[in-house]
Write a protein that holds these residues in place. Structure first.
Motif, PDB file in Angstrom:
ATOM      1  N   LEU A  82      19.372 -16.976  17.647  1.00 32.15           N
ATOM      2  CA  LEU A  82      18.886 -17.193  16.281  1.00 32.15           C
ATOM      3  C   LEU A  82      17.449 -16.696  16.095  1.00 32.15           C
ATOM      4  N   PRO A  83      17.075 -16.352  14.879  1.00 34.31           N
ATOM      5  CA  PRO A  83      15.708 -15.879  14.628  1.00 34.31           C
ATOM      6  C   PRO A  83      14.618 -16.843  15.070  1.00 34.31           C
ATOM      7  N   CYS A  84      14.893 -18.139  15.062  1.00 37.99           N
ATOM      8  CA  CYS A  84      13.865 -19.102  15.479  1.00 37.99           C
ATOM      9  C   CYS A  84      13.640 -19.101  16.981  1.00 37.99           C
ATOM     10  N   PHE A  85      14.540 -18.460  17.742  1.00 34.95           N
ATOM     11  CA  PHE A  85      14.366 -18.332  19.189  1.00 34.95           C
ATOM     12  C   PHE A  85      14.184 -16.858  19.554  1.00 34.95           C
ATOM     13  N   ASP A  86      15.253 -16.170  19.928  1.00 32.07           N
ATOM     14  CA  ASP A  86      15.119 -14.782  20.385  1.00 32.07           C
ATOM     15  C   ASP A  86      15.232 -13.747  19.266  1.00 32.07           C
ATOM     16  N   ASP A  87      15.842 -14.129  18.141  1.00 33.64           N
ATOM     17  CA  ASP A  87      16.090 -13.194  17.054  1.00 33.64           C
ATOM     18  C   ASP A  87      16.804 -11.944  17.581  1.00 33.64           C
ATOM     19  N   ALA A  88      17.893 -12.170  18.323  1.00 36.62           N
ATOM     20  CA  ALA A  88      18.633 -11.077  18.958  1.00 36.62           C
ATOM     21  C   ALA A  88      19.782 -10.631  18.064  1.00 36.62           C
ATOM     22  N   ALA A  89      19.856  -9.346  17.824  1.00 37.75           N
ATOM     23  CA  ALA A  89      20.901  -8.804  16.964  1.00 37.75           C
ATOM     24  C   ALA A  89      22.187  -8.509  17.723  1.00 37.75           C
ATOM     25  N   LEU A  90      22.108  -8.434  19.050  1.00 42.67           N
ATOM     26  CA  LEU A  90      23.270  -8.099  19.869  1.00 42.67           C
ATOM     27  C   LEU A  90      23.552  -9.179  20.893  1.00 42.67           C
ATOM     28  N   ARG A  91      24.842  -9.317  21.214  1.00 42.03           N
ATOM     29  CA  ARG A  91      25.282 -10.197  22.298  1.00 42.03           C
ATOM     30  C   ARG A  91      26.572  -9.603  22.850  1.00 42.03           C
ATOM     31  N   ARG A  92      26.601  -9.354  24.151  1.00 44.32           N
ATOM     32  CA  ARG A  92      27.769  -8.752  24.805  1.00 44.32           C
ATOM     33  C   ARG A  92      28.151  -7.419  24.158  1.00 44.32           C
ATOM     34  N   GLY A  93      27.123  -6.687  23.719  1.00 40.30           N
ATOM     35  CA  GLY A  93      27.333  -5.367  23.154  1.00 40.30           C
ATOM     36  C   GLY A  93      27.830  -5.358  21.721  1.00 40.30           C
ATOM     37  N   ARG A  94      27.890  -6.535  21.092  1.00 39.08           N
ATOM     38  CA  ARG A  94      28.365  -6.638  19.707  1.00 39.08           C
ATOM     39  C   ARG A  94      27.337  -7.407  18.888  1.00 39.08           C
ATOM     40  N   PRO A  95      27.447  -7.350  17.532  1.00 38.59           N
ATOM     41  CA  PRO A  95      26.506  -8.133  16.719  1.00 38.59           C
ATOM     42  C   PRO A  95      26.546  -9.607  17.107  1.00 38.59           C
ATOM     43  N   SER A  96      25.391 -10.207  17.243  1.00 39.01           N
ATOM     44  CA  SER A  96      25.333 -11.640  17.530  1.00 39.01           C
ATOM     45  C   SER A  96      25.923 -12.401  16.345  1.00 39.01           C
TER      46      SER A  96
END
Length: 289
Positions: A82-96
Motif C-alpha cells: 500500500l502507498p502508506c508502506f512501500d507504495d509498490a505497483a508490482l507484486r509477483r510480476g503483476r500489478p499489486s
C-alpha cells in the motif's frame, strides 16, 4: 498426493469459500488476485515438510494450517504494498492489489484474508486439541508482541534492533510454520521446532534484503531498492552483499542444527539447503557456493 497439490487444493477451497453469492464481486476478485497466481508457497511447504517428518497422521490439520499461513502471508503483502508502506505497483510480476483494485479494496481484501485464515483452520478436520494449538500458534505469529504486525510496526520506531525486526516481520510466520507442522502431526513438544523456523525466517528476510539491493525488478517480481530509498533496516546495509550472503547461510546452518530428531530429517535438511540456494539472486551465484 504431492505437497504442492495439497497446498494449492487447500488454498483453492479456502478462497472459493469466500466467492459465494452475496460477496461483493470486486472484493472476491481482489482476494483471489492476492493469492493466485501462486508464489513460492514457502511457509506452507515448510509446514507440510515438518508434518511429514513427524508422521502427518491428520493431513486435514496440516493442510488447514498451511493454507492459513499462506493466506496470512498474502494479506501481509497486500498491506505492505500500500502507498502508506512501500507504495509498490508490482507484486509477483503483476500489478499489486491496490494498483489493480484501488486502495480501499486492497485494505479490505487484506483484512478479509486474515479472517479467512482463521475460518479455514476452524473448518479443519482434526482433533480439537490440535486445532486449539494451531489457532494459538498462528494467532501469536500475526499479532503482538512478536508477530508480523509488530514486525511492520518496528519500521515506525526511531531505533530498530535488526534481528528483532527480522524475527517479527518475517520470522514469525516461519516459526509458526514449523511449530504448526509438528503440532498438526500430534507432536506434544511442538515448540521444540520453533528455533528452526525462526532461523529460516530470519534467513529469508536477509535474502529479501539481498534481492532488494542486488536483484532487478524482473527477477524479484516487485520494485527493488526500497530499503535504501525508505531508510529501512537491512542486512545488506549493515554487512554488505558478501557479508549478508554469508549471514544467510549461517542462519540456515543454525536452523538445521536446531532441528529436533525425526524420522525424515534428511529430506527436511535437503529442503532447507535448497531454499538457501534459491533465495540468492542469480547474478550473485558466485557468492552462494
Amino acid at each position: 498426493m504431492d505437497i504442492a497439490t495439497r497446498i494449492e487444493g487447500a488454498l483453492t477451497k479456502a478462497v472459493g469459500s469466500a466467492e459465494q453469492a452475496g460477496c461483493p464481486p470486486r472484493l472476491a476478485a481482489a482476494m483471489r488476485a492476492s493469492v493466485f497466481p501462486k508464489g513460492a508457497r514457502v511457509r506452507p511447504r515448510l509446514c507440510h515438510a515438518v508434518a511429514s517428518a513427524c508422521g502427518d497422521d491428520e493431513p486435514g490439520a496440516t493442510e488447514a494450517a498451511g493454507a492459513a499461513l499462506e493466506l496470512l502471508h498474502c494479506a501481509s503483502l497486500v498491506h505492505d504494498d500500500l502507498p502508506c508502506f512501500d507504495d509498490a505497483a508490482l507484486r509477483r510480476g503483476r500489478p499489486s492489489v491496490h494498483a489493480a483494485f484501488g486502495e480501499p479494496l486492497a485494505v479490505l481484501a487484506g483484512d478479509a484474508l486474515i479472517v479467512l485464515a482463521f475460518q479455514t483452520m476452524a473448518r479443519a478436520s482434526c482433533s480439537p486439541r490440535r486445532l486449539t494449538r494451531l489457532i494459538a500458534t498462528v494467532g501469536g505469529a500475526v499479532g503482538v508482541p512478536h508477530g508480523i504486525v509488530a514486525g511492520q510496526a518496528w519500521e515506525c520506531e526511531d531505533e530498530i534492533d535488526l534481528s528483532r525486526y527480522h524475527r517479527s516481520k518475517t520470522g514469525a510466520l516461519f516459526a509458526a510454520a514449523t511449530v504448526c507442522g509438528a503440532a498438526a502431526a500430534g507432536v506434544e513438544e511442538a515448540e521444540a521446532w520453533r528455533a528452526l523456523g525462526e532461523k529460516i525466517g530470519e534467513a529469508y528476510q536477509v535474502a529479501d534484503d539481498i534481492r532488494d539491493a542486488a536483484s532487478d525488478e524482473e527477477e524479484a517480481g516487485k520494485p527493488v531498492g526500497k530499503d535504501a530509498a525508505l531508510g529501512r533496516p537491512s542486512a545488506v546495509i549493515r554487512y554488505g552483499i558478501a557479508g549478508a550472503i554469508s549471514y544467510l547461510h549461517d542462519l540456515v546452518a543454525e536452523g538445521i542444527g536446531a532441528m529436533p530428531p525425526c524420522a525424515n530429517a534428511h529430506e527436511l535438511r535437503a529442503l532447507m539447503e535448497q531454499e538457501a540456494r534459491r533465495l540468492v539472486p542469480k547474478r550473485l551465484a558466485q557468492f552462494a557456493a
